[in-house]
Design a protein around this motif. Structure first.
Motif, PDB file in Angstrom:
ATOM      1  N   UNK A  71       1.042  -1.317   0.028  1.00 18.09           N
ATOM      2  CA  UNK A  71       0.113   0.033   0.133  1.00 18.09           C
ATOM      3  C   UNK A  71       0.778   1.402  -0.057  1.00 18.09           C
ATOM      4  N   UNK A  72       2.089   1.213   0.329  1.00 20.80           N
ATOM      5  CA  UNK A  72       2.968   2.325   0.361  1.00 20.80           C
ATOM      6  C   UNK A  72       3.809   2.543  -0.909  1.00 20.80           C
ATOM      7  N   UNK A  73       3.644   1.806  -1.915  1.00 20.81           N
ATOM      8  CA  UNK A  73       4.192   1.966  -3.069  1.00 20.81           C
ATOM      9  C   UNK A  73       3.881   3.287  -3.740  1.00 20.81           C
ATOM     10  N   UNK A  97      -4.020  -1.828 -12.199  1.00 21.92           N
ATOM     11  CA  UNK A  97      -3.657  -3.173 -12.909  1.00 21.92           C
ATOM     12  C   UNK A  97      -2.168  -3.082 -13.319  1.00 21.92           C
ATOM     13  N   UNK A  98      -1.855  -1.968 -13.658  1.00 22.71           N
ATOM     14  CA  UNK A  98      -0.498  -1.700 -14.223  1.00 22.71           C
ATOM     15  C   UNK A  98       0.643  -1.895 -12.913  1.00 22.71           C
ATOM     16  N   UNK A  99       0.105  -1.106 -11.895  1.00 20.66           N
ATOM     17  CA  UNK A  99       0.993  -1.336 -10.725  1.00 20.66           C
ATOM     18  C   UNK A  99       1.265  -2.481 -10.254  1.00 20.66           C
ATOM     19  N   UNK A 100       0.107  -3.389  -9.999  1.00 24.41           N
ATOM     20  CA  UNK A 100       0.119  -4.971  -9.938  1.00 24.41           C
ATOM     21  C   UNK A 100       0.914  -5.611 -10.836  1.00 24.41           C
ATOM     22  N   UNK A 101       0.901  -5.370 -12.132  1.00 24.68           N
ATOM     23  CA  UNK A 101       1.569  -6.028 -13.108  1.00 24.68           C
ATOM     24  C   UNK A 101       3.160  -5.780 -12.757  1.00 24.68           C
ATOM     25  N   UNK A 102       3.515  -4.401 -12.655  1.00 25.96           N
ATOM     26  CA  UNK A 102       4.787  -4.060 -12.011  1.00 25.96           C
ATOM     27  C   UNK A 102       5.332  -4.941 -10.975  1.00 25.96           C
ATOM     28  N   UNK A 103       4.684  -5.000  -9.865  1.00 19.80           N
ATOM     29  CA  UNK A 103       4.823  -5.560  -8.770  1.00 19.80           C
ATOM     30  C   UNK A 103       5.107  -7.255  -8.887  1.00 19.80           C
ATOM     31  N   UNK A 104       4.403  -7.516  -9.651  1.00 19.60           N
ATOM     32  CA  UNK A 104       4.405  -8.961  -9.902  1.00 19.60           C
ATOM     33  C   UNK A 104       5.744  -9.294 -10.813  1.00 19.60           C
TER      34      UNK A 104
END
Length: 164
Positions: A108-110, A131-138
């Motif tokens: 949550x602090x990204x 969605x883009x953030x979750x793809x980057x994290x993944x």
């Protein structure tokens, strides 16, 4: 009429004369009961081993090549057991490291970059930005876990191959 026990013993010891042997074999050809008795006697009869055989077996068992072969097999068994244990321990260690590193990460602090914030704010569909953030994290998690996996694979190969 069946063949008596003493006749079976005479046959086994080889003390029958030719006439008795012919009569005995003819009866065996016709009587399954007597044939079964003879086969059972043969199975239970034991032939004593020659007296010199025990000495030869004991000499061979205590010979250097048999002793060395036994020690080599025992050492190879323990080495395979050690390698399997090391692989298990390393795998469990990596799994625990990955588990604790992912569970302590606070997603949550990204802080997205300025460019990312601009994309998110300019978009009416906030779901696409998440969605883009979750793809980057993944993708970052995948890359780092792949690096850890490659390093552990190299380490276990070096352990198994003796440092080569």
């Amino acid at each position: 009429m069946h063949i008596p026990q003493d006749e079976l013993q005479k046959f086994q010891s080889g003390t029958m004369d030719t006439e008795e042997m012919i009569h005995f074999l003819e009866h065996m050809e016709q009587c399954d009961f007597c044939l079964d008795q003879l086969l059972q006697e043969e199975e239970t009869a034991s032939v004593p081993a020659p007296s010199y055989l025990q000495e030869e077996i004991m000499k061979k068992a205590s010979s250097p090549e048999v002793t060395a072969s036994r020690k080599i097999r025992e050492t190879a068994y323990w080495f395979r057991l050690l390698c399997a244990g090391l692989r298990t321990a390393v795998g469990m260690g990596v799994a625990l490291i990955m588990l604790f590193s992912v569970s302590q990460s606070d997603f949550t602090t990204l802080r997205p970059s300025r460019e990312t914030r601009t994309k998110i704010s300019s978009s009416f569909n906030i779901g696409s930005g998440l969605n883009w953030i979750s793809e980057q994290v993944g993708s970052h998690l995948y890359e780092h876990s792949q690096n850890i996996s490659d390093n552990l694979n190299d380490l276990t190969n070096k352990i198994i191959n003796g440092g080569k």
